[in-house]
Motif scaffolding. Structure first.
Motif, PDB file in Angstrom:
ATOM      1  N   THR A 160       0.844  -1.196   0.000  1.00  0.00           N
ATOM      2  CA  THR A 160       0.000   0.000   0.000  1.00  0.00           C
ATOM      3  C   THR A 160       0.878   1.243   0.000  1.00  0.00           C
ATOM      4  O   THR A 160       0.911   2.018   0.947  1.00  0.00           O
ATOM      5  CB  THR A 160      -0.923  -0.010   1.243  1.00  0.00           C
ATOM      6  N   ASP A 163      -1.477   4.567  -0.255  1.00  0.00           N
ATOM      7  CA  ASP A 163      -2.466   4.715   0.810  1.00  0.00           C
ATOM      8  C   ASP A 163      -1.822   4.955   2.176  1.00  0.00           C
ATOM      9  O   ASP A 163      -2.307   5.755   2.963  1.00  0.00           O
ATOM     10  CB  ASP A 163      -3.368   3.473   0.879  1.00  0.00           C
ATOM     11  N   GLN A 209       3.881   3.273  -7.274  1.00  0.00           N
ATOM     12  CA  GLN A 209       2.526   2.717  -7.285  1.00  0.00           C
ATOM     13  C   GLN A 209       2.071   2.425  -8.704  1.00  0.00           C
ATOM     14  O   GLN A 209       1.405   1.418  -8.962  1.00  0.00           O
ATOM     15  CB  GLN A 209       1.552   3.685  -6.611  1.00  0.00           C
ATOM     16  N   ASP A 213       0.989  -1.171 -10.086  1.00  0.00           N
ATOM     17  CA  ASP A 213      -0.377  -1.322 -10.607  1.00  0.00           C
ATOM     18  C   ASP A 213      -0.382  -1.724 -12.072  1.00  0.00           C
ATOM     19  O   ASP A 213      -1.437  -1.778 -12.698  1.00  0.00           O
ATOM     20  CB  ASP A 213      -1.152  -0.009 -10.446  1.00  0.00           C
ATOM     21  N   HIS A 238      -7.335   5.569 -15.099  1.00  0.00           N
ATOM     22  CA  HIS A 238      -7.979   5.477 -13.784  1.00  0.00           C
ATOM     23  C   HIS A 238      -7.383   6.569 -12.898  1.00  0.00           C
ATOM     24  O   HIS A 238      -6.161   6.719 -12.823  1.00  0.00           O
ATOM     25  CB  HIS A 238      -7.727   4.110 -13.141  1.00  0.00           C
ATOM     26  N   SER A 508     -10.815  -7.411  -5.727  1.00  0.00           N
ATOM     27  CA  SER A 508      -9.635  -6.681  -5.258  1.00  0.00           C
ATOM     28  C   SER A 508      -8.429  -6.916  -6.153  1.00  0.00           C
ATOM     29  O   SER A 508      -7.550  -6.053  -6.283  1.00  0.00           O
ATOM     30  CB  SER A 508      -9.290  -7.101  -3.825  1.00  0.00           C
ATOM     31  N   GLN A 509      -8.361  -8.078  -6.794  1.00  0.00           N
ATOM     32  CA  GLN A 509      -7.201  -8.397  -7.626  1.00  0.00           C
ATOM     33  C   GLN A 509      -7.160  -7.572  -8.902  1.00  0.00           C
ATOM     34  O   GLN A 509      -6.100  -7.319  -9.458  1.00  0.00           O
ATOM     35  CB  GLN A 509      -7.199  -9.891  -7.974  1.00  0.00           C
ATOM     36  N   CYS A 510      -8.312  -7.160  -9.410  1.00  0.00           N
ATOM     37  CA  CYS A 510      -8.346  -6.373 -10.653  1.00  0.00           C
ATOM     38  C   CYS A 510      -8.789  -4.943 -10.365  1.00  0.00           C
ATOM     39  O   CYS A 510      -9.199  -4.220 -11.287  1.00  0.00           O
ATOM     40  CB  CYS A 510      -9.276  -7.021 -11.672  1.00  0.00           C
ATOM     41  N   LYS A 511      -8.713  -4.537  -9.092  1.00  0.00           N
ATOM     42  CA  LYS A 511      -9.106  -3.185  -8.672  1.00  0.00           C
ATOM     43  C   LYS A 511     -10.546  -2.867  -9.093  1.00  0.00           C
ATOM     44  O   LYS A 511     -10.863  -1.774  -9.538  1.00  0.00           O
ATOM     45  CB  LYS A 511      -8.129  -2.150  -9.218  1.00  0.00           C
ATOM     46  N   ASN A 512     -11.392  -3.914  -8.991  1.00  0.00           N
ATOM     47  CA  ASN A 512     -12.834  -3.794  -9.262  1.00  0.00           C
ATOM     48  C   ASN A 512     -13.164  -3.377 -10.696  1.00  0.00           C
ATOM     49  O   ASN A 512     -14.244  -2.840 -10.963  1.00  0.00           O
ATOM     50  CB  ASN A 512     -13.480  -2.803  -8.273  1.00  0.00           C
ATOM     51  N   THR A 513     -12.258  -3.643 -11.623  1.00  0.00           N
ATOM     52  CA  THR A 513     -12.536  -3.352 -13.030  1.00  0.00           C
ATOM     53  C   THR A 513     -13.102  -4.563 -13.754  1.00  0.00           C
ATOM     54  O   THR A 513     -13.772  -4.426 -14.777  1.00  0.00           O
ATOM     55  CB  THR A 513     -11.261  -2.904 -13.760  1.00  0.00           C
ATOM     56  N   ARG A 516      -7.946  -7.834 -16.173  1.00  0.00           N
ATOM     57  CA  ARG A 516      -6.546  -7.823 -15.737  1.00  0.00           C
ATOM     58  C   ARG A 516      -5.666  -8.264 -16.898  1.00  0.00           C
ATOM     59  O   ARG A 516      -5.710  -9.422 -17.317  1.00  0.00           O
ATOM     60  CB  ARG A 516      -6.346  -8.744 -14.535  1.00  0.00           C
TER      61      ARG A 516
END
Length: 581
Positions: A160, A163, A209, A213, A238, A508-513, A516
């Protein structure tokens, strides 16, 4: 047999011995030629780069066959991590930081033996470090490096970076920098601010990051009252976060210092580049600035050399299409064109094609703008218009260097097109790109550029048109039945459809898209007698297209639908990149 302590002095000997065994294994089974194995071994000793990566970069042996060969040579299991349930208790034995550094992931523990997936199971130094850390015997298994990194992200989670640290860093900067500070600070003041520790840390966090990502670009965009940072991931932008407006000057200046730009010049565009090192990887960052009404807009292109896969098999070609491409590349002369819009993966396809034919007995030379990735054995040159090094001028010089294969980054003008076609007709294999919407359009584009149709017909071997679609995240994709209206739009009969369709859900693995990674969809047109005859008659692209389809060409839409049928992507993605009406 498990490895144990005290083997550090033997590491070099074991690595060399296992390297020879693996290459001998691949050579004896006809997967590598002797000269290729010798070149790989030389590169391995010179660079220290993992042997499996060097073999895969050659592009001739599919990754799975390389890993199976490693398993056979070392007498260890080959593990597909995407299909394997990892014991979470075993994960506690190796910290996330070390797993990332060593490129390993623990699988399970039985008694005093810990089984660990590795991309390089012959690296006894890594095994010894794990033994010292865990005080357990280490039993290696082999898995692909990409699968290991994906598993590390899945089971340990991404660091993180932003964050946990961003608020603290921003607070440090704000405390040291007045809210009212203006962007038009003197150059020395800008430089001083940009070199303060909190600003350096903030820019490092943004870049780190983005890399973790899997972003291809970082956009730093000034607005009237705030600054916006966006990442382009799998082709889509994004938003990451919005730093305060008064940090704009510090962030911009810091990036310009890294890229060796003039920080005092804000009225004209500038270009630069720099390198960063993250997780033991060297990553190139190309920087472009553009003056706007609210300040300088910055775009940073991330070039992660280790993430580029050179095997044609890994790009997304279907087996029959791949066979056509390989057949085209086996020609000793002629021109092969790759077409598509900017960002459609044309450069990666060209590099992959070069690697598939890159052998010690060929002289391969390129002219590019810019040179993005370095290839062993290949002489690469870069366009420099200010010095008179244009594509056309560079191509003329290359032809005096006795090349067998020439890659021209892009055919942009009539002069370059004419020289490239002439080179293809005089005994050279030429690879290049054009900006056209489909494969047949490349033939008419050459004619529009002034190349005589009889030259185009004689020189062209084939054309590859391509797009990139996002791949469904395998962790969260969900089956569903599209509506009859949607199926009709794709010319699919609902009652006769044998396919299972999937849609993007998000996790969570695809950042909610729901997606991937990306994969190519392709349209491969091989020139035959009918197409050559139509070219001579200056037939329009649509007529060439109809004949090519009758001759077996699969369109971009059809290739995309095959990948939809296999659960790789979605109907929406195919519609997005093929501009369905």
């Amino acid at each position: 047999m498990p490895f144990s302590k005290g083997i550090e002095p033997l590491a070099d000997f074991v690595l060399k011995t296992s390297s020879h065994k693996l290459l001998d294994y691949l050579t004896s089974r006809g997967l590598l030629r002797q000269e290729q194995a010798e070149q790989i071994l030389r590169d391995y000793h010179e660079s220290g780069e993992p042997l499996t990566r060097l073999i895969q970069r050659l592009g001739q042996v599919p990754e799975e066959q390389v890993l199976q060969a490693v398993a056979e040579v070392f007498e260890i299991p080959y593990v597909k991590l995407s299909e394997y349930a990892i014991d979470r208790d075993a994960l506690q034995l190796v910290p996330a930081e070390m797993a990332r550094e060593l490129r390993v992931i623990p699988l399970f523990r039985i008694g005093d033996v810990l089984t660990v997936a590795m991309a390089e199971p012959g690296d006894v130094t890594v095994i010894d470090r794990l033994h010292v850390l865990t005080d357990l015997e280490i039993e290696p298994a082999v898995a692909s490096e990409s699968d290991i990194l994906a598993a590390i992200e899945e089971y340990y989670g991404l660091p993180t970076v932003i964050d946990d640290s961003l608020d603290q860093v921003l607070q440090e900067i704000v405390e040291e920098q007045p809210e009212s500070e203006q962007q038009e600070s003197p150059a020395e003041q800008l430089k001083a601010i940009a070199e303060e520790a909190p600003v350096i840390k903030l820019v490092n966090l943004v870049i780190a990051q983005a890399i973790r990502d899997r972003a291809s670009d970082i956009h730093i965009e000034p607005e009237e009252k705030h600054l916006r940072v966006r990442y382009r991931i799998d082709g889509m932008l994004h938003e990451a976060f919005q730093p305060p407006k008064n940090l704009q000057a510090a962030i911009t200046s810091r990036i310009k210092i890294l890229a060796q730009m003039d920080i005092a010049e804000t009225r004209v565009p500038q270009d630069g580049r720099f390198q960063v090192r993250l997780d033991n990887k060297e990553i190139d960052i190309r920087v472009s600035t553009l003056p706007t009404v609210y300040g300088e807009n910055i775009v940073m292109r991330i070039l992660d050399k280790s993430s580029l896969r050179f095997g044609l098999e890994e790009l997304g070609f279907m087996p029959d299409t791949l066979e056509k491409v390989k057949q085209m590349l086996s020609s000793s002369y002629g021109i092969i064109l790759v077409t598509g819009p900017t960002g459609s993966g044309k450069t990666t396809t060209l590099y992959s094609a070069l690697q598939s034919i890159n052998t010690i007995d060929k002289n391969i030379i390129t002219i590019e703008d810019p040179v993005e990735y370095r290839l062993p054995l290949v002489r690469q040159s870069q366009v420099n218009p200010k010095a008179g090094m244009t594509f056309a001028a560079g191509l003329r010089s290359i032809l005096r260097q006795d090349p067998d294969v020439v890659m021209v980054g892009e055919i942009r003008d009539s002069e370059t097109a004419q020289i490239a076609v002439q080179a293809a007709l005089t005994g050279h294999l030429v690879l290049s790109t054009l900006h056209t919407n489909d494969a047949p359009g490349a033939i008419t584009r050459l004619t529009e550029m002034g190349v005589e149709p009889f030259l185009t017909a004689s020189a062209t071997i084939g054309v590859i048109a391509q797009r990139l679609v996002r791949k469904l995240c395998t962790k969260c994709r969900a089956p569903y039945q599209p509506s009859p209206e949607v199926l009709k739009r794709f010319h699919i009969k609902p009652r006769n459809s044998p396919y299972t369709f999937y849609r993007a859900e998000g996790c969570s693995q695809c950042k909610n898209t729901g997606y991937r990674g990306r994969v190519g969809i392709y349209e491969v047109m091989v020139m035959d007698d009918q197409l050559r005859e139509l070219t001579l008659k200056r037939a329009p692209a649509e007529e060439l297209r109809k004949v090519a389809i009758r001759s077996g060409m699969r369109t971009l839409r059809q290739d995309g639908l095959l990948k939809v049928a296999r659960g790789i992507t979605t109907l929406e993605e195919v519609a997005r990149v093929t501009n369905l009406e």
